[in-house]
Design an enzyme around this catalytic site. Structure first.
Site, PDB file in Angstrom:
ATOM      1  N   LYS A 106       0.857  -1.193   0.000  1.00  0.00           N
ATOM      2  CA  LYS A 106       0.000   0.000   0.000  1.00  0.00           C
ATOM      3  C   LYS A 106       0.882   1.228   0.000  1.00  0.00           C
ATOM      4  O   LYS A 106       2.005   1.201   0.516  1.00  0.00           O
ATOM      5  CB  LYS A 106      -0.895   0.026   1.247  1.00  0.00           C
TER       6      LYS A 106
HETATM    7  P1  NAD Z   1     -12.801   8.290  -2.711  1.00  0.00           P
HETATM    8  O1  NAD Z   1     -11.776   9.295  -2.405  1.00  0.00           O
HETATM    9  O2  NAD Z   1     -13.268   8.125  -4.106  1.00  0.00           O
HETATM   10  O3  NAD Z   1     -14.108   8.532  -1.829  1.00  0.00           O
HETATM   11  C1  NAD Z   1     -14.102   8.679  -0.442  1.00  0.00           C
HETATM   12  C2  NAD Z   1     -15.370   9.418  -0.082  1.00  0.00           C
HETATM   13  O4  NAD Z   1     -15.492   9.448   1.327  1.00  0.00           O
HETATM   14  C3  NAD Z   1     -15.350  10.869  -0.572  1.00  0.00           C
HETATM   15  O5  NAD Z   1     -16.589  11.178  -1.162  1.00  0.00           O
HETATM   16  C4  NAD Z   1     -15.102  11.670   0.702  1.00  0.00           C
HETATM   17  O6  NAD Z   1     -15.665  12.960   0.643  1.00  0.00           O
HETATM   18  C5  NAD Z   1     -15.777  10.790   1.736  1.00  0.00           C
HETATM   19  N1  NAD Z   1     -15.251  10.987   3.083  1.00  0.00           N
HETATM   20  C6  NAD Z   1     -13.964  11.161   3.448  1.00  0.00           C
HETATM   21  N2  NAD Z   1     -13.885  11.325   4.781  1.00  0.00           N
HETATM   22  C7  NAD Z   1     -15.142  11.219   5.242  1.00  0.00           C
HETATM   23  C8  NAD Z   1     -15.720  11.294   6.541  1.00  0.00           C
HETATM   24  N3  NAD Z   1     -14.964  11.485   7.612  1.00  0.00           N
HETATM   25  N4  NAD Z   1     -17.049  11.141   6.645  1.00  0.00           N
HETATM   26  C9  NAD Z   1     -17.833  10.934   5.566  1.00  0.00           C
HETATM   27  N5  NAD Z   1     -17.347  10.868   4.318  1.00  0.00           N
HETATM   28  C10 NAD Z   1     -16.017  11.000   4.157  1.00  0.00           C
HETATM   29  O7  NAD Z   1     -12.234   6.912  -2.124  1.00  0.00           O
HETATM   30  P2  NAD Z   1     -12.662   5.440  -2.508  1.00  0.00           P
HETATM   31  O8  NAD Z   1     -11.739   4.956  -3.554  1.00  0.00           O
HETATM   32  O9  NAD Z   1     -14.109   5.366  -2.710  1.00  0.00           O
HETATM   33  O10 NAD Z   1     -12.256   4.664  -1.173  1.00  0.00           O
HETATM   34  C11 NAD Z   1     -13.112   4.608  -0.044  1.00  0.00           C
HETATM   35  C12 NAD Z   1     -12.679   3.466   0.842  1.00  0.00           C
HETATM   36  O11 NAD Z   1     -12.717   2.246   0.082  1.00  0.00           O
HETATM   37  C13 NAD Z   1     -11.271   3.565   1.401  1.00  0.00           C
HETATM   38  O12 NAD Z   1     -11.242   2.969   2.681  1.00  0.00           O
HETATM   39  C14 NAD Z   1     -10.465   2.713   0.446  1.00  0.00           C
HETATM   40  O13 NAD Z   1      -9.279   2.210   1.026  1.00  0.00           O
HETATM   41  C15 NAD Z   1     -11.454   1.608   0.165  1.00  0.00           C
HETATM   42  N6  NAD Z   1     -11.190   0.869  -1.071  1.00  0.00           N
HETATM   43  C16 NAD Z   1     -11.153   1.513  -2.264  1.00  0.00           C
HETATM   44  C17 NAD Z   1     -10.931   0.766  -3.416  1.00  0.00           C
HETATM   45  C18 NAD Z   1     -10.957   1.387  -4.793  1.00  0.00           C
HETATM   46  O14 NAD Z   1     -10.930   0.643  -5.778  1.00  0.00           O
HETATM   47  N7  NAD Z   1     -11.053   2.693  -4.941  1.00  0.00           N
HETATM   48  C19 NAD Z   1     -10.699  -0.608  -3.335  1.00  0.00           C
HETATM   49  C20 NAD Z   1     -10.748  -1.230  -2.089  1.00  0.00           C
HETATM   50  C21 NAD Z   1     -10.999  -0.473  -0.970  1.00  0.00           C
END
Ligand code: NAD
Length: 475
Positions: A106
């Site tokens: 990561k």
């Molecule tokens: P992203 O940046 O696209 O979206 C995150 C969202 O969460 C944003 O809309 C942001 O405004 C919101 N956010 C941030 N802090 C917040 C809070 N305190 N309260 C409420 N909303 C909040 O990120 P993502 O890619 O969707 O990732 C989200 C989660 O999923 C992370 O934990 C990431 O590790 C996990 N994840 C993502 C992927 C991927 O393919 N993108 C894969 C596996 C896991």
């Protein structure tokens, strides 16, 4: 924010240790699997807006029992070594659980991506890539980043291009990152993959009456009340697919600036459009606005989908969570302390290492596509169509010769005659992965009384597979 009992990495380690304690591993192997092999910290300067700005980035390699190692790159001001190491460990267990042949890694850059314009972000990303490349921390055969919070296709395209410029003779250069746009070597279905995987995971849960019973749920996904925290890449796709395709009611969406509630169900596309144009959810007319977003996690619902950041369900609020089922779309949204409380209260948790594995699964398909230099289905599609046409024509001939005059259902012929394109193949592979991995977890959960929940079962499956690799490596 409420008190947190343990760091994210402590939480992951505690959950791992609990599961490993139920297994009989070779002496010393538990420690070997648990520890993070290495973490590289880099501080680099980029001249922007007339001065040099220094940025701090990390890349952790948790386990190299399989290579390349794989894991996203996060852009956030909260990025730190503890977080990156916890996320790298989760990647190891996730890949093992869903049988994706990678070790865990990561990365993160301590930056607020909204504070910089596109040109600036590109320069910062290219410089970060250069630093990673110098240490083999980005490479098609050794370490393959992907998008995570704060990054997406755009950043991956910059990274792939920066890597290619540094390694012009590497024919596999495109495979150095996944999550690229399609025109830059990406694969159809990668952007939606993690949210799509959450949907497939939920559909699989709903196929198992015994699991549903434990959660106190019955019936179909249609009409179930869903709360989603974080309407970013993962949360948006999960909410959109569940509401539009499975007819679930997304009754609450929580974002950084508060929550929107609507018992009739929120129009997810309209809300996303509002966030895009205003920067937040406040002022959205399709529901009631509440400033206390975190408090909305405690609203009554059937399914809670934390899809934002880690440790949002902790010792301080776990007693008040009313959801029957929590599906961890984010990594580490439930701390180890909260996990104990929720387990005692009978709330079923579908763990992160499984629930959000859609991203890495489709990343694997993209990596394979890049190495084979050909898109999925390109060789077979028309051949498949020709064989289907042969069958239909023969059936029609028999029908006419025998005077039976059967008629195929409307739409069947077209559907049957259309060979699968890349998106369909990707979705099919993802669905298969989510279904089979759930069954493996459930089998361990239901067959061993010491395994009290799906998370422990997921760890047991993952640890068993990793230990098999180590045992055959002869360490
Ligand atoms: P992203 O940046 O696209 O979206 C995150 C969202 O969460 C944003 O809309 C942001 O405004 C919101 N956010 C941030 N802090 C917040 C809070 N305190 N309260 C409420 N909303 C909040 O990120 P993502 O890619 O969707 O990732 C989200 C989660 O999923 C992370 O934990 C990431 O590790 C996990 N994840 C993502 C992927 C991927 O393919 N993108 C894969 C596996 C896991």
């Amino acid at each position: 924010m409420a008190a947190r009992q343990s760091s994210f990495r402590d939480s992951v380690d505690r959950m791992f240790t609990h599961a490993a304690g139920l297994m009989s591993l070779a002496p010393g192997l538990e420690e070997k699997i648990r520890v993070c092999n290495s973490t590289y910290t880099v501080r680099f300067g980029v001249r922007l807006r007339g001065q040099i700005h220094t940025f701090t980035g990390y890349r952790s390699v948790h386990s190299e029992h399989m290579e390349p190692v794989k894991g996203g790159i996060r852009y956030s001001l909260d990025v730190n070594q503890d977080e990156v190491e916890a996320l790298a460990a989760l990647m190891t267990y996730k890949c093992a659980l869903v049988e994706v042949p990678f070790g865990g890694s990561k990365g993160g850059l301590c930056i607020d991506p909204r504070a910089w314009n596109e040109d600036e972000l590109e320069r910062i990303t290219r410089r970060f890539t250069y630093e990673l490349s110098r240490r083999n921390l980005i490479s098609p055969s050794q370490n393959v980043p992907a998008p995570d919070m704060g990054t997406g296709e755009r950043e991956m395209a910059w990274m792939a291009d920066a890597y290619k410029r540094l390694h012009p003779d590497d024919i596999n250069a495109k495979a150095c990152v996944t999550g690229k746009p399609r025109h830059a070597g990406g694969i159809d279905g990668r952007v939606e993959a993690t949210g799509r995987g959450v949907q497939y995971a939920l559909r699989e849960v709903f196929r198992h009456d015994d699991v549903m019973k434990r959660a106190g749920l019955e019936g179909a996904l249609a009409g179930k009340r869903v709360i989603v925290q974080g309407l970013g890449n993962v949360g948006y796709h999960a909410a959109q697919f569940l509401s539009c395709e499975d007819k679930a009611l997304v009754t609450c969406v929580i974002e950084r600036d508060g929550a929107i509630l609507n018992p009739q169900g929120i129009n997810i596309d309209a809300l996303r459009g509002h966030i895009r144009s205003t920067g937040g959810i406040k002022g959205f007319v399709g529901g009631e606005y509440r400033e206390n977003g975190l408090g909305a996690l405690e609203e009554a619902c059937d399914i809670l989908i934390p899809a934002a950041i880690e440790s949002v369900i902790h010792e301080g609020n776990a007693e008040r969570i009313q959801a029957k089922l929590i599906i961890e779309a984010a990594n580490g949204p439930v701390t180890a302390d909260a996990d104990e409380i929720l387990k005692r209260r009978g709330i079923v948790i579908v763990p992160d290492m499984y629930a959000n594995a859609g991203g890495v699964t489709v990343s694997y398909f993209e990596w394979v596509k890049n190495l084979s230099q050909i898109s999925l289905g390109r060789l077979e599609r028309r051949h498949e169509e020709a064989r289907a046409r042969l069958l239909i024509e023969e059936l029609e001939r028999i029908s006419s010769d025998t005077g039976t005059n059967f008629e195929l259902a409307r739409g069947f012929k077209e559907a049957f005659l259309t060979g699968a394109d890349e998106l369909e193949l990707v979705r099919s592979g993802l669905d298969d992965t989510m279904r089979e991995s759930f069954k493996k977890m459930k089998e361990v959960w239901m067959s061993n009384p010491k395994v009290e929940d799906l998370r422990t079962a997921g760890y047991v499956v993952a640890i068993r597979r990793i230990s098999n690799v180590y045992n055959s490596l002869g360490l």
